[in-house]
Design an enzyme around this catalytic site. Sequence first.
Site, PDB file in Angstrom:
ATOM      1  N   MET A  32      28.384  25.050  54.177  1.00  0.00           N
ATOM      2  CA  MET A  32      28.320  23.738  53.519  1.00  0.00           C
ATOM      3  C   MET A  32      29.549  22.915  53.910  1.00  0.00           C
ATOM      4  SD  MET A  32      26.415  24.243  49.899  1.00  0.00           S
ATOM      5  CE  MET A  32      27.790  24.835  48.966  1.00  0.00           C
ATOM      6  N   HIS A  39      35.092  31.072  57.014  1.00  0.00           N
ATOM      7  CA  HIS A  39      34.010  30.639  57.908  1.00  0.00           C
ATOM      8  C   HIS A  39      34.366  30.965  59.355  1.00  0.00           C
ATOM      9  CE1 HIS A  39      33.659  27.704  54.468  1.00  0.00           C
ATOM     10  NE2 HIS A  39      32.428  28.168  54.523  1.00  0.00           N
ATOM     11  N   LYS A 151      32.194  37.717  50.646  1.00  0.00           N
ATOM     12  CA  LYS A 151      32.786  37.126  49.455  1.00  0.00           C
ATOM     13  C   LYS A 151      31.680  36.672  48.493  1.00  0.00           C
ATOM     14  CE  LYS A 151      34.856  33.556  47.313  1.00  0.00           C
ATOM     15  NZ  LYS A 151      34.062  32.353  47.160  1.00  0.00           N
ATOM     16  N   SER A 188      36.599  27.355  49.602  1.00  0.00           N
ATOM     17  CA  SER A 188      36.901  25.919  49.617  1.00  0.00           C
ATOM     18  C   SER A 188      37.323  25.457  48.221  1.00  0.00           C
ATOM     19  CB  SER A 188      35.702  25.125  50.132  1.00  0.00           C
ATOM     20  OG  SER A 188      34.532  25.643  49.606  1.00  0.00           O
TER      21      SER A 188
HETATM   22  O1  PAF Z   1      27.532  30.042  51.296  1.00  0.00           O
HETATM   23  C1  PAF Z   1      27.260  28.843  51.506  1.00  0.00           C
HETATM   24  O2  PAF Z   1      28.063  28.083  52.034  1.00  0.00           O
HETATM   25  C2  PAF Z   1      25.913  28.307  51.087  1.00  0.00           C
HETATM   26  O3  PAF Z   1      25.480  28.884  49.910  1.00  0.00           O
HETATM   27  C3  PAF Z   1      24.837  28.434  52.189  1.00  0.00           C
HETATM   28  C4  PAF Z   1      24.540  29.887  52.524  1.00  0.00           C
HETATM   29  C5  PAF Z   1      25.298  27.714  53.442  1.00  0.00           C
HETATM   30  C6  PAF Z   1      23.532  27.791  51.718  1.00  0.00           C
HETATM   31  O4  PAF Z   1      23.707  26.448  51.403  1.00  0.00           O
END
Ligand code: PAF
Length: 290
Positions: A32, A39, A151, A188
């Site tokens: 997101m 990430h 996480k 975040s």
């Molecule tokens: O973990 C996330 O950032 C969100 O829940 C995902 C998997 C991208 C779905 O919107």
Amino acid sequence: MSNVLVNTIAEVRARVAAARRAGRSIGCVPTMGALHAGHGALMERARAECGTVVATIFVNPIQFDVQADYDRYARNLPADLAFCGERGVDMVFAPALEEMYPAPAGTFVDVPETAQYLCGQHRPGHFRGVATVVAKLLHIVQPDFAYFGEKDAQQLAVIERMVEDLNFPVSVVSVPTVREADGLALSSRNERLTAEQRRAAPALYRALQSARQAIADGVRNAETVKGAALPALAAEPLLRVEYFEVVDPRSFHPVAEVAGGVRIATAVWAGSTRLIDNVFCPAEESSARA
Ligand code: PAF
């Protein structure tokens, strides 16, 4: 390194099809945005394992149980694109809301058994929104591998169950949690903590480690395990525990007794910021002193 920014479903499909024709495997990292080193670990793993890496950046409204949380979710596409570029991501799919939901969603994916407790119980509709958007993203990108962080362990279990039950042709890859030096799991949401809350926040990991240690020491009763862990959280007046549970690692149902591998998971509020974390306790550890 630069990457290609794609905003439409049609273009992602065309580019992925071309990569596949060229014989490359496809890895997908759904996000997101508001990208951080957690990430980054997903992207680096995908980069190491796949011919073409697609990251998706979409703040999914249907997984937020509180509108204000959706509204204030950090959005910074230029910074996220640079982040992806530095990690060798080939393509970033960042659709507008109307591209993903041209009309209000009328079809949903529910994984009720796995979503029943913990975050599912405290955030009604959250996992339904997650499963639905991940199903859409997997249909759009059609990757061979999809990468998710440990996480969000219950989210990972929900997605694994959905993929298994609905026969998605994708391998779900789980990637270990990335932590700050003091143990705080990267999120975040950490950006929203005040300096005092940030100082208190590592108590989550300390509590989880105490629980894990109790199990390694031979404690089998889940309430006793929690009893060993909760003082670390109670010692921090800025933190309020939402749940602290010992669960089956696949179903995410709380267990009364530890009799195999378990996951210990917690959600804690620091002011208006909700933090989650978890640790896995493998069967060997649970049976070492039994
Ligand atoms: O973990 C996330 O950032 C969100 O829940 C995902 C998997 C991208 C779905 O919107």
